[in-house]
Every structure is written in structure tokens, then in C-alpha cells.
Design a protein around this motif. Structure first.
Motif, PDB file in Angstrom:
ATOM      1  N   ALA A 136     -22.677  -3.836  -7.942  1.00 29.28           N
ATOM      2  CA  ALA A 136     -21.999  -5.027  -7.382  1.00 29.28           C
ATOM      3  C   ALA A 136     -23.269  -5.846  -7.073  1.00 29.28           C
ATOM      4  O   ALA A 136     -23.556  -6.523  -6.054  1.00 29.28           O
ATOM      5  N   GLY A 137     -24.391  -5.916  -7.902  1.00 30.09           N
ATOM      6  CA  GLY A 137     -25.472  -6.636  -7.764  1.00 30.09           C
ATOM      7  C   GLY A 137     -25.610  -7.970  -8.552  1.00 30.09           C
ATOM      8  O   GLY A 137     -25.974  -8.324  -9.453  1.00 30.09           O
ATOM      9  N   PHE A 138     -24.720  -8.731  -7.950  1.00 30.27           N
ATOM     10  CA  PHE A 138     -24.282  -9.968  -8.441  1.00 30.27           C
ATOM     11  C   PHE A 138     -25.371 -11.082  -8.107  1.00 30.27           C
ATOM     12  O   PHE A 138     -25.328 -12.198  -8.788  1.00 30.27           O
ATOM     13  N   ASP A 139     -26.207 -10.700  -7.342  1.00 27.38           N
ATOM     14  CA  ASP A 139     -27.647 -11.841  -7.255  1.00 27.38           C
ATOM     15  C   ASP A 139     -28.733 -11.070  -6.804  1.00 27.38           C
ATOM     16  O   ASP A 139     -28.522  -9.835  -6.748  1.00 27.38           O
ATOM     17  N   THR A 140     -29.906 -11.591  -6.721  1.00 25.95           N
ATOM     18  CA  THR A 140     -31.111 -10.762  -6.263  1.00 25.95           C
ATOM     19  C   THR A 140     -31.094 -10.283  -4.767  1.00 25.95           C
ATOM     20  O   THR A 140     -31.247  -9.135  -4.596  1.00 25.95           O
ATOM     21  N   TRP A 141     -30.626 -11.091  -4.086  1.00 25.14           N
ATOM     22  CA  TRP A 141     -30.247 -10.629  -2.542  1.00 25.14           C
ATOM     23  C   TRP A 141     -29.429  -9.522  -2.414  1.00 25.14           C
ATOM     24  O   TRP A 141     -29.814  -8.552  -1.782  1.00 25.14           O
ATOM     25  N   ASP A 142     -28.173  -9.966  -3.239  1.00 25.20           N
ATOM     26  CA  ASP A 142     -27.295  -8.642  -3.095  1.00 25.20           C
ATOM     27  C   ASP A 142     -27.902  -7.202  -3.365  1.00 25.20           C
ATOM     28  O   ASP A 142     -27.505  -6.387  -2.956  1.00 25.20           O
ATOM     29  N   SER A 143     -28.597  -7.372  -4.454  1.00 23.77           N
ATOM     30  CA  SER A 143     -29.147  -5.947  -5.068  1.00 23.77           C
ATOM     31  C   SER A 143     -30.205  -5.501  -4.153  1.00 23.77           C
ATOM     32  O   SER A 143     -30.169  -4.215  -4.066  1.00 23.77           O
ATOM     33  N   CYS A 144     -30.988  -6.338  -3.562  1.00 25.79           N
ATOM     34  CA  CYS A 144     -31.992  -5.751  -2.699  1.00 25.79           C
ATOM     35  C   CYS A 144     -31.328  -5.337  -1.377  1.00 25.79           C
ATOM     36  O   CYS A 144     -31.830  -4.155  -1.128  1.00 25.79           O
ATOM     37  N   VAL A 145     -30.400  -6.007  -0.651  1.00 23.78           N
ATOM     38  CA  VAL A 145     -30.085  -5.481   0.537  1.00 23.78           C
ATOM     39  C   VAL A 145     -28.970  -4.256  -0.037  1.00 23.78           C
ATOM     40  O   VAL A 145     -28.923  -3.209   0.949  1.00 23.78           O
ATOM     41  N   ARG A 146     -28.129  -4.122  -1.081  1.00 25.09           N
ATOM     42  CA  ARG A 146     -27.407  -2.821  -1.620  1.00 25.09           C
ATOM     43  C   ARG A 146     -28.510  -1.686  -1.776  1.00 25.09           C
ATOM     44  O   ARG A 146     -28.336  -0.625  -1.208  1.00 25.09           O
ATOM     45  N   ALA A 147     -29.412  -1.996  -2.384  1.00 29.41           N
ATOM     46  CA  ALA A 147     -30.463  -1.067  -2.559  1.00 29.41           C
ATOM     47  C   ALA A 147     -30.994  -0.406  -1.397  1.00 29.41           C
ATOM     48  O   ALA A 147     -31.127   0.938  -1.170  1.00 29.41           O
ATOM     49  N   LYS A 148     -31.301  -1.033  -0.035  1.00 34.97           N
ATOM     50  CA  LYS A 148     -31.706  -0.787   1.234  1.00 34.97           C
ATOM     51  C   LYS A 148     -30.360   0.001   2.013  1.00 34.97           C
ATOM     52  O   LYS A 148     -30.476   1.165   2.210  1.00 34.97           O
ATOM     53  N   LYS A 149     -29.467  -0.810   2.012  1.00 38.63           N
ATOM     54  CA  LYS A 149     -28.349  -0.397   2.769  1.00 38.63           C
ATOM     55  C   LYS A 149     -27.186   0.537   2.257  1.00 38.63           C
ATOM     56  O   LYS A 149     -26.684   1.428   2.919  1.00 38.63           O
ATOM     57  N   ILE A 150     -27.200   0.345   1.001  1.00 44.94           N
ATOM     58  CA  ILE A 150     -25.889   1.366   0.485  1.00 44.94           C
ATOM     59  C   ILE A 150     -26.925   2.650  -0.331  1.00 44.94           C
ATOM     60  O   ILE A 150     -26.123   3.728  -0.303  1.00 44.94           O
ATOM     61  N   PHE A 151     -27.946   2.388  -1.026  1.00 49.57           N
ATOM     62  CA  PHE A 151     -28.457   3.589  -1.694  1.00 49.57           C
ATOM     63  C   PHE A 151     -29.572   4.253  -0.859  1.00 49.57           C
ATOM     64  O   PHE A 151     -30.314   5.017  -1.412  1.00 49.57           O
ATOM     65  N   GLY A 152     -30.088   3.591   0.081  1.00 49.68           N
ATOM     66  CA  GLY A 152     -31.081   4.353   1.004  1.00 49.68           C
ATOM     67  C   GLY A 152     -32.419   4.057   0.404  1.00 49.68           C
ATOM     68  O   GLY A 152     -33.423   4.971   0.642  1.00 49.68           O
ATOM     69  N   VAL A 153     -32.872   2.822  -0.118  1.00 48.07           N
ATOM     70  CA  VAL A 153     -34.074   2.806  -0.943  1.00 48.07           C
ATOM     71  C   VAL A 153     -35.055   2.274   0.017  1.00 48.07           C
ATOM     72  O   VAL A 153     -34.724   0.896   0.388  1.00 48.07           O
ATOM     73  N   ASP A 154     -36.145   2.731   0.331  1.00 46.52           N
ATOM     74  CA  ASP A 154     -37.023   2.197   1.252  1.00 46.52           C
ATOM     75  C   ASP A 154     -38.293   1.588   0.706  1.00 46.52           C
ATOM     76  O   ASP A 154     -38.991   0.647   1.362  1.00 46.52           O
ATOM     77  N   ARG A 155     -38.596   2.346  -0.492  1.00 41.29           N
ATOM     78  CA  ARG A 155     -39.596   1.642  -1.288  1.00 41.29           C
ATOM     79  C   ARG A 155     -39.362   1.835  -2.832  1.00 41.29           C
ATOM     80  O   ARG A 155     -38.881   2.643  -3.225  1.00 41.29           O
ATOM     81  N   ALA A 156     -39.844   1.068  -3.455  1.00 41.32           N
ATOM     82  CA  ALA A 156     -39.368   0.696  -5.132  1.00 41.32           C
ATOM     83  C   ALA A 156     -40.193  -0.083  -5.628  1.00 41.32           C
ATOM     84  O   ALA A 156     -41.125  -0.941  -5.167  1.00 41.32           O
TER      85      ALA A 156
END
Length: 234
Positions: A136-156
Motif C-alpha cells: 500500500a505504498g501508493f505515494d512517497t508519504w504513504d510509504s514513509c508513514v507505513r514504514a514507521k507505523k506499520i512495519f516499525g522502521v525507525d532508521r533506514a
């Protein structure tokens, strides 16, 4: 013979007021609009000046995030996407990252960027268990928010082309992901120049996203994929 300099009203015609004061104010307003239009792009550049790296000097971290960039008619990655995935595979082989999160568009059954990205990486030596897909990475902002909130990525480490990577880093920083950007190889065709031009306008949306932090189109429950992949990698 020196020709007389044309008056501003002769150049811009009826668009300008007839008085000099009115003309001056109109020009000042236009200049102000130009400055305001360039502010978002300026923010993107200044916010990411110390955040760009290469595959050989990127800081070692757990996760690389690769953004979708379109598929060909046969479902294979476009040249831009293939270059991004090649850079991510190199980061993995060099030990710069342990897991690759591929994020893209899967808005229909017949269009699945993450699946194609996942397959491409496995063919280039990245283990299946160390690749995580965000559908569900439909745009850059969505991908960034989902990386943080859904997948728990703090650093990348983020991987994209040069015309996009600064905006990606700025947005992921805004979403709470400590981010560094790696530019994949460019392919200078009409799509490249379209993308580079588009970034000037996309910067305005990026500034609004970072300021107001809207929820992505799809959020949903947390996904343990990255944590599981990291546990397997170790």
C-alpha cells in the motif's frame, strides 16, 4: 544605433496596470509568488544536504526502503525501478543493510509492484526471508508513514533516483524515520525529465504532508515482517 529599451507595458501588454505604481506592485507580487513557489523545493534541498550517500559509504543500518517506480507491460520492473533494486541488492551484498522493504502500488490484481520487486531481488541474491513487501505504498508519504507505523522502521537507507531521493528523505524524516538516501543509476529519457520536472510541483505536496501529517490511504494493523526478517538475518 542604440535602440530604445521597450517599456514593461509593451512587453506584458494589457496584463499590467497603466500606472507605474500599479505596474511596480504587479511585478513585486509576481516575484513574491515565484519565491513562495520555490520555498518547498528549497526546504527539500536544505533539509537533506547531509543525508545523501552512495552504496559504498551509506551508514550500516537494519533496513533499506525501495520505492516503486512502475512496471513494464509484462510485469517486469521499469528501468528506473530495476536500477533502484540493483542498488538495494548491492547494499545488501556489502552488508550495509540486513533487510530490504519494498514499497509500491498493488491497487489491482493485475498491477503488483511489490511482488515484482521481491522477485527481482531474489534473482539477484537477496534471500526471500530478508525481503518484506508493503503493498500500500501508493505515494512517497504513504510509504514513509507505513514504514514507521506499520512495519516499525525507525532508521533506514532509502533508495530512489536522484530526482526523487531528496523528497523521499525529507518526507521519511518528517514521518519519524531517521533516513539516509542513496541515488540509484539514472536513465536519461523522456520519463526522467518528466520526473525531474514533476519534483518541482511535488515538493509543495511534500511540504504540506510533512506539516499536517495526514494518514496514508491505507494504514491498518502493524505488520511483524521487518522484525521477523531481522531476527532471521541475525
Amino acid at each position: 544605433m542604440r535602440l530604445p529599451r521597450p517599456h514593461l507595458s509593451a512587453i506584458l501588454g494589457p496584463c499590467l496596470p497603466r500606472t507605474r505604481v500599479g505596474q511596480r506592485r504587479t511585478v513585486q507580487a509576481l516575484m513574491l509568488l515565484c519565491v513562495l513557489a520555490l520555498l518547498p523545493a528549497t526546504w527539500v534541498f536544505t533539509a537533506t544536504d547531509d543525508r545523501l550517500r552512495t552504496t559504498t559509504d551509506a551508514p550500516r543500518t537494519d533496513v533499506a526502503v525501495v520505492f516503486g517506480a512502475g512496471l513494464l507491460w509484462n510485469g517486469e520492473p521499469s528501468i528506473f525501478l530495476a536500477n533502484r533494486l540493483d542498488a538495494a541488492a548491492e547494499l545488501y551484498r556489502e552488508g550495509r543493510v540486513e533487510v530490504v522493504l519494498v514499497t509500491g502500488d498493488n491497487s489491482s490484481h493485475h498491477y503488483n509492484e511489490p511482488h515484482s520487486m521481491h522477485h527481482y531481488l531474489t534473482e539477484r541474491g537477496v534471500p526471500d526471508a530478508h525481503i518484506v513487501s508493503d503493498y500500500a505504498g501508493f505515494d512517497t508519504w504513504d510509504s514513509c508513514v507505513r514504514a514507521k507505523k506499520i512495519f516499525g522502521v525507525d532508521r533506514a537507507i532509502l533508495v530512489s533516483q536522484g530526482f526523487h531521493i531528496r523528497r523521499a528523505v525529507a518526507l521519511c524524516q518528517g514521518a519519524g524515520v531517521d533516513s539516509y538516501g542513496v541515488s540509484a543509476a539514472d536513465h536519461h529519457d523522456a520519463i526522467y525529465y518528466y520526473g525531474a520536472t514533476r519534483e518541482l510541483f511535488a515538493a509543495s505536496k511534500a511540504a504540506l504532508d510533512a506539516a499536517f501529517e495526514p494518514d496514508p490511504q491505507f494504514l491498518g494493523p502493524k505488520e511483524p515482517g521487518v522484525a521477523r526478517a531481522l531476527a532471521d538475518a541475525r
